[in-house]
Design a protein around this motif. Structure first.
Motif, PDB file in Angstrom:
ATOM      1  N   TYR A  27       0.814  -1.212   0.000  1.00  0.00           N
ATOM      2  CA  TYR A  27       0.000   0.000   0.000  1.00  0.00           C
ATOM      3  C   TYR A  27       0.849   1.263   0.000  1.00  0.00           C
ATOM      4  N   ASP A 122       1.341  -4.799  10.692  1.00  0.00           N
ATOM      5  CA  ASP A 122       0.006  -5.019  10.148  1.00  0.00           C
ATOM      6  C   ASP A 122      -0.542  -6.423  10.396  1.00  0.00           C
ATOM      7  N   VAL A 161      -2.495  -1.160   9.437  1.00  0.00           N
ATOM      8  CA  VAL A 161      -3.384  -0.939   8.301  1.00  0.00           C
ATOM      9  C   VAL A 161      -3.965  -2.284   7.896  1.00  0.00           C
ATOM     10  N   MET A 163      -5.913  -4.610   5.204  1.00  0.00           N
ATOM     11  CA  MET A 163      -6.104  -4.670   3.761  1.00  0.00           C
ATOM     12  C   MET A 163      -7.064  -5.802   3.405  1.00  0.00           C
ATOM     13  N   GLN A 190      -6.456   2.888   5.302  1.00  0.00           N
ATOM     14  CA  GLN A 190      -5.532   3.028   4.184  1.00  0.00           C
ATOM     15  C   GLN A 190      -5.773   4.359   3.492  1.00  0.00           C
ATOM     16  N   ASP A 194      -0.097   6.014  -1.872  1.00  0.00           N
ATOM     17  CA  ASP A 194       0.774   5.005  -2.469  1.00  0.00           C
ATOM     18  C   ASP A 194       1.412   5.544  -3.738  1.00  0.00           C
ATOM     19  N   TRP A 199      -4.837   3.402  -4.958  1.00  0.00           N
ATOM     20  CA  TRP A 199      -5.830   3.427  -3.878  1.00  0.00           C
ATOM     21  C   TRP A 199      -7.233   3.616  -4.443  1.00  0.00           C
ATOM     22  N   MET A 204     -11.995  -0.406   0.651  1.00  0.00           N
ATOM     23  CA  MET A 204     -11.051  -0.194   1.745  1.00  0.00           C
ATOM     24  C   MET A 204     -11.691  -0.557   3.083  1.00  0.00           C
TER      25      MET A 204
END
Length: 329
Positions: A27, A122, A161, A163, A190, A194, A199, A204
């Motif tokens: 990300y 994460d 974060v 994902m 997120q 990036d 994104w 998300m």
């Protein structure tokens, strides 16, 4: 002070020390990495310390966070921390890191004057960590976290974060582990920072998703709003306390009205917002002989024009040209 037209005062300075990183989080950047800043473009150790001194002595900054890229890759980091800790007035000093290298540096950083750390982690699953970061360094991050805690760099905060399809089921497991280890966990939505500009808002993992998942295992009580102040994280008391969990909802619940941050990139550019598309050059003034008062005036001018919000809620929002690794968190 660093005041803007909406009356917000910036007292929290984020200083990026490098745009380089030893992970390749999906990300954040592509697997092959990015074109790094050339060494002559980076602020020197002396220039960084001078900029922090100007911020704390002339502009009212009280908190300084060293970021990257990965700040532990900066060769002079310990010396920078030591010199900033010796400033009068002394700012509170923290570091945002991926944790790789903390096992060997935590004690030295604490001795130098660093107050605490934020560590990005994460997942608790090594195989998922490898998929997310494209590196096999999960054990190093866990060792770094423990070293930071043992060195007294507390509270040790973990930034996570989630994902879709990778670690979106781990929120309760991560919180239980953080509580057991004595860390403070914070989930971060997120953000569109990036390098690939891949994104997408749809799909998300939102703050609401995180809280819904956590409540399958824990009782969460909102913390008093007055205690939040300008902090980016909304916090919840877990199972009646004393432990807390935070959620930084930059996308779905922006906190721009209370923002107190100013940012200095590794190449000496001031950014008034993480999502700004414009920057103000202080490195040029610094290297052309400007005195402290002149640099402070340029910094004030850069912050005066700060927009009311990040623009994330605008359908026409455009990502900054620079990715997170080049901006600093």
């Amino acid at each position: 002070m660093l005041v803007d037209t909406y009356g917000r005062v910036a007292t929290d300075l984020r200083v990026s020390l490098t745009d380089r990183c030893n992970l390749r989080c999906t990300y954040c950047m592509p697997e092959e990495g990015l074109k790094w800043l050339a060494k002559p473009d980076l602020l020197t150790d002396d220039e960084i310390v001078r900029m922090v001194r100007i911020a704390t002595s002339l502009l009212g900054v009280t908190e300084v966070r060293f970021t990257g890229g990965e700040p532990l890759l900066r060769p002079g980091l310990t010396g920078i921390v030591e010199r900033c800790a010796a400033l009068d007035p002394r700012p509170r000093l923290s570091l945002t890191t991926n944790g790789i290298g903390l096992a060997r540096t935590a004690t030295a950083l604490r001795t130098a004057g660093l107050d605490r750390v934020n560590v990005s982690l994460d997942t608790l699953r090594p195989e998922v960590f490898h998929r997310l970061t494209r590196r096999d360094r999960h054990r190093d991050v866990l060792s770094g976290l423990a070293a930071a805690r043992d060195a007294g760099l507390t509270p040790v905060k973990i930034n996570t974060v989630l994902m879709p399809g990778l670690n979106d089921d781990e929120a309760p497991e991560l919180l239980a582990w953080a509580i057991a280890e004595g860390y403070e966990l914070r989930f971060i939505e997120q953000m569109p920072l990036d390098a690939q500009h891949g994104w997408k808002r749809d799909g998300m993992i939102t703050a609401a998703d995180v809280l819904r998942s956590l409540r399958t295992r824990f009782d969460l009580t909102p913390e008093d709003r007055e205690r939040r102040g300008a902090a980016p994280a909304e916090r919840w008391v877990v199972d009646g306390g004393p432990h807390r969990v935070g959620v930084i909802a930059s996308v779905t619940r922006p906190f721009c009205a209370a923002c107190d941050r100013t940012r200095l990139t590794a190449d000496g550019q001031v950014r008034d917002c993480l999502f700004a598309r414009d920057e103000s050059d202080l490195r040029g003034a610094l290297r052309s002989g400007a005195d402290d008062q002149e640099i402070a005036a340029l910094w004030r001018r850069a912050m005066w024009g700060k927009k009311a919000g990040s623009g994330l809620d605008d359908p026409a929002f455009l990502q900054p040209d620079r990715p997170m690794s080049a901006i600093g968190g």
